[in-house]
Design a protein around this motif. Structure first.
Motif, PDB file in Angstrom:
ATOM      1  N   TYR A  54       2.078  -1.127  -6.549  1.00 35.64           N
ATOM      2  CA  TYR A  54       1.345  -1.346  -5.304  1.00 35.64           C
ATOM      3  C   TYR A  54       0.254  -2.371  -5.576  1.00 35.64           C
ATOM      4  O   TYR A  54       0.001  -2.747  -6.716  1.00 35.64           O
ATOM      5  CB  TYR A  54       0.758  -0.038  -4.741  1.00 35.64           C
ATOM      6  CG  TYR A  54      -0.305   0.581  -5.601  1.00 35.64           C
ATOM      7  CD1 TYR A  54      -1.652   0.253  -5.424  1.00 35.64           C
ATOM      8  CD2 TYR A  54       0.016   1.509  -6.596  1.00 35.64           C
ATOM      9  CE1 TYR A  54      -2.640   0.832  -6.223  1.00 35.64           C
ATOM     10  CE2 TYR A  54      -0.954   2.087  -7.378  1.00 35.64           C
ATOM     11  CZ  TYR A  54      -2.283   1.750  -7.193  1.00 35.64           C
ATOM     12  OH  TYR A  54      -3.249   2.314  -7.983  1.00 35.64           O
TER      13      TYR A  54
ATOM     14  N   TRP B 150       3.899   0.627   2.465  1.00 36.70           N
ATOM     15  CA  TRP B 150       3.808  -0.368   3.517  1.00 36.70           C
ATOM     16  C   TRP B 150       3.575  -1.717   2.861  1.00 36.70           C
ATOM     17  O   TRP B 150       2.867  -1.820   1.859  1.00 36.70           O
ATOM     18  CB  TRP B 150       2.651  -0.045   4.456  1.00 36.70           C
ATOM     19  CG  TRP B 150       2.816   1.302   5.070  1.00 36.70           C
ATOM     20  CD1 TRP B 150       3.493   1.604   6.214  1.00 36.70           C
ATOM     21  CD2 TRP B 150       2.317   2.551   4.567  1.00 36.70           C
ATOM     22  NE1 TRP B 150       3.457   2.961   6.446  1.00 36.70           N
ATOM     23  CE2 TRP B 150       2.731   3.559   5.454  1.00 36.70           C
ATOM     24  CE3 TRP B 150       1.555   2.918   3.458  1.00 36.70           C
ATOM     25  CZ2 TRP B 150       2.420   4.898   5.265  1.00 36.70           C
ATOM     26  CZ3 TRP B 150       1.243   4.243   3.271  1.00 36.70           C
ATOM     27  CH2 TRP B 150       1.674   5.222   4.165  1.00 36.70           C
TER      28      TRP B 150
ATOM     29  N   PRO C 252       6.484   6.684   1.178  1.00 35.18           N
ATOM     30  CA  PRO C 252       5.485   6.089   2.063  1.00 35.18           C
ATOM     31  C   PRO C 252       4.785   4.871   1.440  1.00 35.18           C
ATOM     32  O   PRO C 252       3.732   4.972   0.813  1.00 35.18           O
ATOM     33  CB  PRO C 252       4.513   7.239   2.321  1.00 35.18           C
ATOM     34  CG  PRO C 252       4.659   8.140   1.148  1.00 35.18           C
ATOM     35  CD  PRO C 252       6.066   7.976   0.645  1.00 35.18           C
TER      36      PRO C 252
ATOM     37  N   GLU D 217       0.862  -1.176   0.000  1.00 30.64           N
ATOM     38  CA  GLU D 217       0.000   0.000   0.000  1.00 30.64           C
ATOM     39  C   GLU D 217       0.896   1.223   0.000  1.00 30.64           C
ATOM     40  O   GLU D 217       2.066   1.148   0.390  1.00 30.64           O
ATOM     41  CB  GLU D 217      -0.910   0.000   1.232  1.00 30.64           C
ATOM     42  CG  GLU D 217      -1.951  -1.094   1.195  1.00 30.64           C
ATOM     43  CD  GLU D 217      -2.969  -0.973   2.326  1.00 30.64           C
ATOM     44  OE1 GLU D 217      -2.970   0.054   3.056  1.00 30.64           O
ATOM     45  OE2 GLU D 217      -3.763  -1.902   2.473  1.00 30.64           O
ATOM     46  N   HIS D 218       0.332   2.337  -0.443  1.00 31.86           N
ATOM     47  CA  HIS D 218       1.098   3.574  -0.465  1.00 31.86           C
ATOM     48  C   HIS D 218       0.191   4.749  -0.128  1.00 31.86           C
ATOM     49  O   HIS D 218      -1.029   4.600  -0.083  1.00 31.86           O
ATOM     50  CB  HIS D 218       1.739   3.790  -1.839  1.00 31.86           C
ATOM     51  CG  HIS D 218       0.776   4.152  -2.919  1.00 31.86           C
ATOM     52  ND1 HIS D 218      -0.195   3.297  -3.380  1.00 31.86           N
ATOM     53  CD2 HIS D 218       0.622   5.294  -3.627  1.00 31.86           C
ATOM     54  CE1 HIS D 218      -0.905   3.889  -4.329  1.00 31.86           C
ATOM     55  NE2 HIS D 218      -0.433   5.102  -4.487  1.00 31.86           N
ATOM     56  N   TYR D 219       0.806   5.866   0.125  1.00 42.65           N
ATOM     57  CA  TYR D 219       0.078   7.101   0.375  1.00 42.65           C
ATOM     58  C   TYR D 219       0.005   7.829  -0.965  1.00 42.65           C
ATOM     59  O   TYR D 219       0.998   8.429  -1.394  1.00 42.65           O
ATOM     60  CB  TYR D 219       0.830   7.924   1.420  1.00 42.65           C
ATOM     61  CG  TYR D 219       0.062   9.089   1.969  1.00 42.65           C
ATOM     62  CD1 TYR D 219      -0.260  10.185   1.163  1.00 42.65           C
ATOM     63  CD2 TYR D 219      -0.330   9.125   3.295  1.00 42.65           C
ATOM     64  CE1 TYR D 219      -0.953  11.261   1.659  1.00 42.65           C
ATOM     65  CE2 TYR D 219      -1.020  10.208   3.808  1.00 42.65           C
ATOM     66  CZ  TYR D 219      -1.329  11.265   2.983  1.00 42.65           C
ATOM     67  OH  TYR D 219      -2.015  12.343   3.490  1.00 42.65           O
ATOM     68  N   PRO D 220      -1.145   7.759  -1.673  1.00 46.04           N
ATOM     69  CA  PRO D 220      -1.237   8.361  -3.008  1.00 46.04           C
ATOM     70  C   PRO D 220      -0.913   9.860  -2.992  1.00 46.04           C
ATOM     71  O   PRO D 220      -1.298  10.584  -2.088  1.00 46.04           O
ATOM     72  CB  PRO D 220      -2.706   8.127  -3.400  1.00 46.04           C
ATOM     73  CG  PRO D 220      -3.135   6.968  -2.571  1.00 46.04           C
ATOM     74  CD  PRO D 220      -2.397   7.113  -1.270  1.00 46.04           C
TER      75      PRO D 220
ATOM     76  N   MET E 192       1.534  11.560  -2.082  1.00 47.22           N
ATOM     77  CA  MET E 192       2.732  11.771  -1.277  1.00 47.22           C
ATOM     78  C   MET E 192       3.866  10.850  -1.730  1.00 47.22           C
ATOM     79  O   MET E 192       5.024  11.269  -1.758  1.00 47.22           O
ATOM     80  CB  MET E 192       2.450  11.550   0.200  1.00 47.22           C
ATOM     81  CG  MET E 192       3.640  11.880   1.086  1.00 47.22           C
ATOM     82  SD  MET E 192       3.317  11.603   2.833  1.00 47.22           S
ATOM     83  CE  MET E 192       2.342  13.049   3.210  1.00 47.22           C
ATOM     84  N   ALA E 193       3.538   9.610  -2.092  1.00 41.79           N
ATOM     85  CA  ALA E 193       4.578   8.676  -2.549  1.00 41.79           C
ATOM     86  C   ALA E 193       5.248   9.216  -3.813  1.00 41.79           C
ATOM     87  O   ALA E 193       6.481   9.265  -3.902  1.00 41.79           O
ATOM     88  CB  ALA E 193       3.986   7.291  -2.801  1.00 41.79           C
TER      89      ALA E 193
END
Length: 164
Positions: free
Chosen positions: A90, A130, A128, A58-61, A63-64
């Motif tokens: 992802y 995970w 970012p 997973e990622h922080y859309p 921000m990544a």
């Protein structure tokens, strides 16, 4: 996508669920002016001795992409590169599938290698994302903790510790 010039390297950052095309990405960099070296790194989902079915990432859309772009821009400022491409996937990624691509191009191999390694080291610790493991028996593991070895790899690029 803007074209690169000697003063403005191509920087292309993507976060996507589907696979990337390594030969096509390498060809894009090879076609830039005055390129004498293209360095690529592809991270692949390991089976960990056959115990893993897949990874879930997973990622922080937004921000990544922003953080990877910032690091790619820093690589372009530190080394004379013609271009840098970073693609991170992802979602569910099966063992044996590609996860990440870092590719850099320069007139000379040294800059291309250094920029690629810098970008991958910082992307691994700063972007970012995970991940958790999905085992062959169907169980899902906890979110994987950051590794001290990854932090140490990134720390060597800090101006006060780097031997460039």
């Amino acid at each position: 996508m803007p074209a690169a010039s000697p003063a403005t390297p191509l920087v292309d950052v993507r976060v996507q669920p589907g696979p990337f095309d390594l030969p096509a990405e390498s060809a894009r960099l090879s076609a830039l002016p005055d390129v004498g070296a293209v360095v690529t790194f592809t991270g692949i989902c390991r089976s960990d001795g056959g115990r893993l079915e897949a990874l879930e990432l997973e990622h922080y859309p937004g921000m990544a992409e922003e953080e990877i772009g910032r690091v790619a821009g820093e690589a372009a400022a530190r080394w004379p590169i013609a271009g840098a491409i970073a693609v991170h996937r992802y979602g569910r990624i099966a063992a044996g599938e590609d996860i990440v691509l870092v590719a850099t191009a320069s007139a000379h191999r040294g800059a291309a290698f250094a920029a690629a390694e810098f970008l991958m080291d910082w992307m691994k610790t700063r972007a970012p994302f995970w991940k958790r493991e999905i085992f062959k028996d169907g169980t899902v593991g906890p979110w994987v903790e950051a590794r001290a070895a990854d932090d140490a790899a990134a720390d060597r690029w800090r101006p006060d510790t780097a031997a460039e």
